[in-house]
Design an enzyme around this catalytic site. Structure first.
Site, mmCIF file in Angstrom:
data_model
loop_
_atom_site.group_PDB
_atom_site.id
_atom_site.type_symbol
_atom_site.label_atom_id
_atom_site.label_comp_id
_atom_site.label_asym_id
_atom_site.label_seq_id
_atom_site.Cartn_x
_atom_site.Cartn_y
_atom_site.Cartn_z
ATOM 1 N N GLU A 430 21.702 7.977 8.140
ATOM 2 C CA GLU A 430 22.302 8.900 8.808
ATOM 3 C C GLU A 430 23.205 9.998 7.961
ATOM 4 O O GLU A 430 24.218 10.388 8.141
ATOM 5 C CB GLU A 430 23.322 8.327 9.538
ATOM 6 C CG GLU A 430 22.866 7.410 10.847
ATOM 7 C CD GLU A 430 23.613 6.613 11.769
ATOM 8 O OE1 GLU A 430 24.818 7.098 11.776
ATOM 9 O OE2 GLU A 430 23.125 5.791 12.251
HETATM 10 C C1 LIG Z 1 17.250 0.852 6.797
HETATM 11 C C2 LIG Z 1 16.977 2.076 6.873
HETATM 12 C C3 LIG Z 1 16.805 2.668 8.339
HETATM 13 C C4 LIG Z 1 16.719 3.839 8.606
HETATM 14 N N1 LIG Z 1 16.608 4.346 10.041
HETATM 15 C C5 LIG Z 1 16.338 5.484 10.191
HETATM 16 C C6 LIG Z 1 15.826 6.006 11.505
HETATM 17 O O1 LIG Z 1 16.283 5.359 12.575
HETATM 18 N N2 LIG Z 1 15.370 7.223 11.731
HETATM 19 C C7 LIG Z 1 15.114 8.158 10.997
HETATM 20 O O2 LIG Z 1 14.636 9.310 10.991
HETATM 21 N N3 LIG Z 1 15.236 7.833 9.549
HETATM 22 C C8 LIG Z 1 15.932 6.390 9.249
HETATM 23 N N4 LIG Z 1 16.044 6.164 7.993
HETATM 24 C C9 LIG Z 1 16.026 7.039 6.871
HETATM 25 C C10 LIG Z 1 17.045 7.584 6.314
HETATM 26 O O3 LIG Z 1 17.732 8.376 6.967
HETATM 27 C C11 LIG Z 1 16.805 8.299 4.781
HETATM 28 O O4 LIG Z 1 16.446 7.211 3.918
HETATM 29 C C12 LIG Z 1 17.609 9.131 4.386
HETATM 30 O O5 LIG Z 1 17.791 10.334 5.252
HETATM 31 C C13 LIG Z 1 17.366 9.703 2.806
HETATM 32 O O6 LIG Z 1 15.916 10.000 2.553
HETATM 33 P P1 LIG Z 1 15.185 9.297 1.652
HETATM 34 O O7 LIG Z 1 15.377 7.935 1.476
HETATM 35 O O8 LIG Z 1 13.781 9.644 1.613
HETATM 36 O O9 LIG Z 1 16.030 9.796 0.169
HETATM 37 P P2 LIG Z 1 15.597 11.157 -0.596
HETATM 38 O O10 LIG Z 1 15.707 12.323 0.397
HETATM 39 O O11 LIG Z 1 14.407 11.094 -1.298
HETATM 40 O O12 LIG Z 1 16.888 11.103 -1.471
HETATM 41 C C14 LIG Z 1 16.797 10.286 -2.821
HETATM 42 C C15 LIG Z 1 18.129 10.582 -3.443
HETATM 43 O O13 LIG Z 1 18.302 12.002 -3.539
HETATM 44 C C16 LIG Z 1 19.394 12.457 -3.215
HETATM 45 N N5 LIG Z 1 19.283 14.030 -2.947
HETATM 46 C C17 LIG Z 1 18.241 14.402 -1.933
HETATM 47 N N6 LIG Z 1 18.457 15.778 -1.912
HETATM 48 C C18 LIG Z 1 19.449 16.130 -2.672
HETATM 49 C C19 LIG Z 1 20.284 17.271 -3.026
HETATM 50 N N7 LIG Z 1 19.518 18.407 -2.292
HETATM 51 N N8 LIG Z 1 21.167 17.390 -3.811
HETATM 52 C C20 LIG Z 1 21.769 15.879 -4.136
HETATM 53 N N9 LIG Z 1 21.114 15.019 -4.011
HETATM 54 C C21 LIG Z 1 20.168 15.039 -3.162
HETATM 55 C C22 LIG Z 1 19.697 11.369 -1.911
HETATM 56 O O14 LIG Z 1 21.053 11.525 -1.476
HETATM 57 C C23 LIG Z 1 19.230 10.154 -2.415
HETATM 58 O O15 LIG Z 1 20.164 9.663 -3.309
HETATM 59 C C24 LIG Z 1 16.385 4.716 7.638
HETATM 60 C C25 LIG Z 1 16.297 4.267 6.044
HETATM 61 C C26 LIG Z 1 16.458 3.153 6.028
HETATM 62 C C27 LIG Z 1 16.238 2.506 4.673
#
Ligand SMILES: Cc1cc2nc3c(=O)[nH]c(=O)nc-3n(C[C@H](O)[C@H](O)[C@H](O)COP(=O)(O)OP(=O)(O)OC[C@H]3O[C@@H](n4cnc5c(N)ncnc54)[C@H](O)[C@@H]3O)c2cc1C
Length: 647
Positions: A430
């Site tokens: 979120e």
């Molecule tokens: C248990 C679980 C439930 C979930 N449920 C849903 C759901 O119901 N629906 C849905 O759509 N998604 C869902 N998600 C997805 C979740 O919202 C994403 O994991 C989240 O948006 C982060 O994306 P990512 O994990 O790909 O991290 P990434 O975007 O790859 O980021 C990796 C790291 O880099 C940081 N980062 C990225 N961009 C930047 C920036 N520009 N500046 C500084 N730091 C940055 C992030 O904060 C993070 O620490 C779920 C994930 C999990 C694990």
């Protein structure tokens, strides 16, 4: 920073920013205490007195519902759910029957018709017992179909879906994909219109879709044909309501995690799924805005959840600190543990203050909640994590042991280990903590951006620059001067807060300081400020702590009027500690080590310090650990580049 993404298939940094910018709510729908705070204005009247919405009939329904929910939760075997990784259908059915999937759905559609405040109280109660159940109910109601349907659905769509949802048709929110986590510009799932415009065909794959493995209904964000803006193509994202039994919808994998062992989360594939046009939510091209707006209020649930979890941890820590005797005393008498206990209580009170105030403002209406909600999400999830960590430490070895194992050798099965595993994800989904800080920073400087950005924007016309100059001349002299004077310097002001008045005077003075320092940073860095995340994030953290301090005083004052004197003690301790954090952030605002930190980070990225990773057994599949002193190709390339004078 590279303008073009490393992988040419991914959106460039500029595209990512443009997509996010186009999707943000450009206009403010009402006032905001936090927005003013970042402008150095301490408009306490916006949040004080604490909003209370009294609807006796609704509260009676809420009390009856919460009592049923409590009775159910007391019977739930959460260690079994955690151990087996599944929520028994009988539990889900019981939740359906009590209306737990339609808590906020209006009565006319068969829901329980509760306010957001009572909805978040219900989820907080569920979280205090069971994270997987909380995820099931919250993913459905905070971000799943009921929320965007309420905000953006047509009358016909509401008539069609609300009654089903209220009866317990589970829904899911499908935004994330393998390459689109924090960056929706990389979304690849596509929706193509039929020639007669009656259908859209969806193709693509969604990742980590909570409830996806059990859902009847999905809100799916998909790319639709580009729009043309100023002669250039602009990516469009549209939201569709998709039924799980439509041909071509397939659950291809159930994901399993560190915690929330029974979360119904999976990879969902859409292959030539034909969706009628009337299933578009809000309108073509509005899908990302819909997703972000849904999250603006949807993310009010997690702060309340964290406060609920914090209370459960406080109860464990208090009981154990009294019972456990070591070195001749209950451990709660030893200063190291006493300190943790005191701060847990003060911080839990602050988390509740932040969550309840923010929800109260959202309920009261005519208020733009986006910044308060983002701070509440970021701040409460981080504080909540610290509280779980401290509880585990206070429980010592028993904190690390599973509840089943504790029970197996005759001790009470207190599930702190499970709570820790369940809580960690709160800082990621979120909107991760980093993305929340970016979002807050962007909104925090919005007024400056609108007033002055055209002056430094290379794409703005001469006319735009001239208008900006006019705005700057009109706004800044008066605004800047006023940031040096305020109520905080007047002895006796905020006296209605009694013992807490001094904290509010301090907060007022430091709010003006925040406004000034952010302005100075803008003058110093110009448009480059948006890349100085370390500086910006210190500003965000100061703002978040100032908001938490104020929320805490406002809540304590409300409670004091109701006869609760203890809250003032907790608010006072919280404010004392918050002031120290704020002072530290001001004193190192420009971070004298920031350049060194960034330099080393880039060396690490380039493999220059791979030598440090020797002597281990690599755990990265397909990425062998470096085997010799020479290090990897990346290290050699960096050395060669440095030798050639381009490092
Ligand atoms: C248990 C679980 C439930 C979930 N449920 C849903 C759901 O119901 N629906 C849905 O759509 N998604 C869902 N998600 C997805 C979740 O919202 C994403 O994991 C989240 O948006 C982060 O994306 P990512 O994990 O790909 O991290 P990434 O975007 O790859 O980021 C990796 C790291 O880099 C940081 N980062 C990225 N961009 C930047 C920036 N520009 N500046 C500084 N730091 C940055 C992030 O904060 C993070 O620490 C779920 C994930 C999990 C694990």
């Amino acid at each position: 920073m590279a303008e073009q993404a490393a992988n040419p298939g991914l959106a460039s940094e500029k595209e990512a920013r443009d997509v996010a910018e186009a999707a943000r709510e450009a206009e403010w729908s009402g006032p905001s205490f936090v927005r003013d705070l970042f402008l150095g204005r301490f408009n306490l009247d916006l949040i004080h007195p604490h909003p209370v919405v009294v609807d006796a009939a609704e509260q009676a329904r809420a009390d009856a519902f919460l009592a049923k929910l409590r009775a159910f939760l007391e019977r739930v075997d959460s260690d079994m759910i955690d151990r087996t990784g599944d929520i028994p259908e009988a539990y889900v059915q019981e939740l359906r029957e009590m209306g737990a999937f339609g808590i906020k759905i209006p009565l006319e559609y068969g829901g329980v018709g509760l306010s957001y405040a009572n909805y978040t109280r219900a989820i907080a109660m569920v979280t205090s017992k069971d994270g997987s159940l909380a995820a099931l109910l919250s993913a459905h109601q905070s971000i799943g179909l009921p929320q965007p349907l309420k905000l953006f659905g047509t009358a016909e769509q509401k008539q069609r879906y609300f009654p089903r949802l209220a009866k317990g048709a589970i829904s899911a929110f499908a935004l994330t994909e393998v390459d689109a986590g924090s960056d929706p510009a990389n979304l690849r799932t596509s929706a193509t219109p039929s020639e007669d415009g009656k259908f859209w065909t969806i193709n693509g794959e969604k990742l980590w879709c909570t409830n996806g493995t059990r859902a009847e209904l999905f809100v799916v964000m998909a790319r639709t044909p580009d729009a043309v803006v100023k002669g250039k193509p602009r990516k469009q994202i549209t939201a569709f309501i998709v039924e799980a039994d439509m041909p071509g919808v397939e659950v291809v994998h159930r994901c399993r995690f560190m915690g929330l062992k029974a979360i119904e989360n999976g990879v969902i594939r859409f292959t030539n799924v034909r969706v009628p046009s009337e299933n578009i939510l809000w309108g073509e091209g509005k899908g990302l805005k819909l997703a972000l707006t849904t999250l603006n209020t949807g993310r009010l649930t997690l702060p309340a959840s964290c406060a609920g979890g914090g209370k459960a941890m406080l109860q464990v820590a208090r009981t154990w600190s009294n019972e456990r005797v070591q070195w001749g005393q209950p451990i709660g008498k030893h200063e190291a543990i006493a300190q943790k206990l005191a701060l847990m209580a003060a911080n839990t009170f602050a988390m509740e203050a932040v969550a309840e105030l923010t929800v109260g403002l959202a309920e009261r209406g005519k208020y733009d909640i986006r910044l308060e909600a983002a701070i509440a999400k970021m701040w409460n999830t981080e504080m909540g994590w610290r509280i779980v960590d401290d509880t585990l430490q206070i429980r010592g070895g028993r904190g690390y042991e599973t509840a089943d194992s504790l029970r197996g050798r005759g001790e009470p099965g207190i599930p702190v280990e499970r709570a820790m595993r369940d809580a960690r994800i709160n800082l990621i989904f979120e909107g991760s903590s980093e993305i929340m800080r970016l979002f807050i920073a962007r909104e925090a400087v919005d007024h400056h951006f609108k007033t002055a950005f055209a002056l430094v924007d290379k794409d703005s016309t001469r006319q735009e620059k001239l208008s900006a100059l006019g705005r700057v001349a009109k706004f800044y002299p008066g605004w800047y001067l006023a940031r040096w004077f305020g109520r905080g310097t007047m002895p006796g002001s905020y006296s209605e807060f009694g013992a807490l008045a001094g904290h509010l005077r301090w907060a007022e003075r430091h709010t003006r300081h925040l406004g000034r320092i952010l302005f100075h940073a803008m003058v110093r860095f110009g448009p480059k400020l948006e890349r100085r995340q370390m500086v910006l994030f210190r500003g965000v953290d100061i703002g978040a702590d100032l908001f938490a301090m104020t929320a805490t005083c406002v809540r304590a004052q409300m409670l004091a009027r109701q006869g609760n004197r203890e809250a003032t003690e907790l608010a006072d301790l919280f404010c004392r500690e918050a002031r120290q954090r704020i002072e530290t952030n001001f004193s190192r605002f420009y971070g004298e080590n920031d350049s060194a930190i960034y330099r080393v980070s880039q060396q690490v990225l380039a493999g220059q310090h791979e030598w440090l990773e020797q002597g281990i057994v690599g755990i990265m599949e397909d990425h062998p650990a470096p085997s010799g002193r020479e290090g990897s190709r990346a290290t050699k390339e960096l050395r060669e580049a440095e030798g050639a004078g381009v490092g």
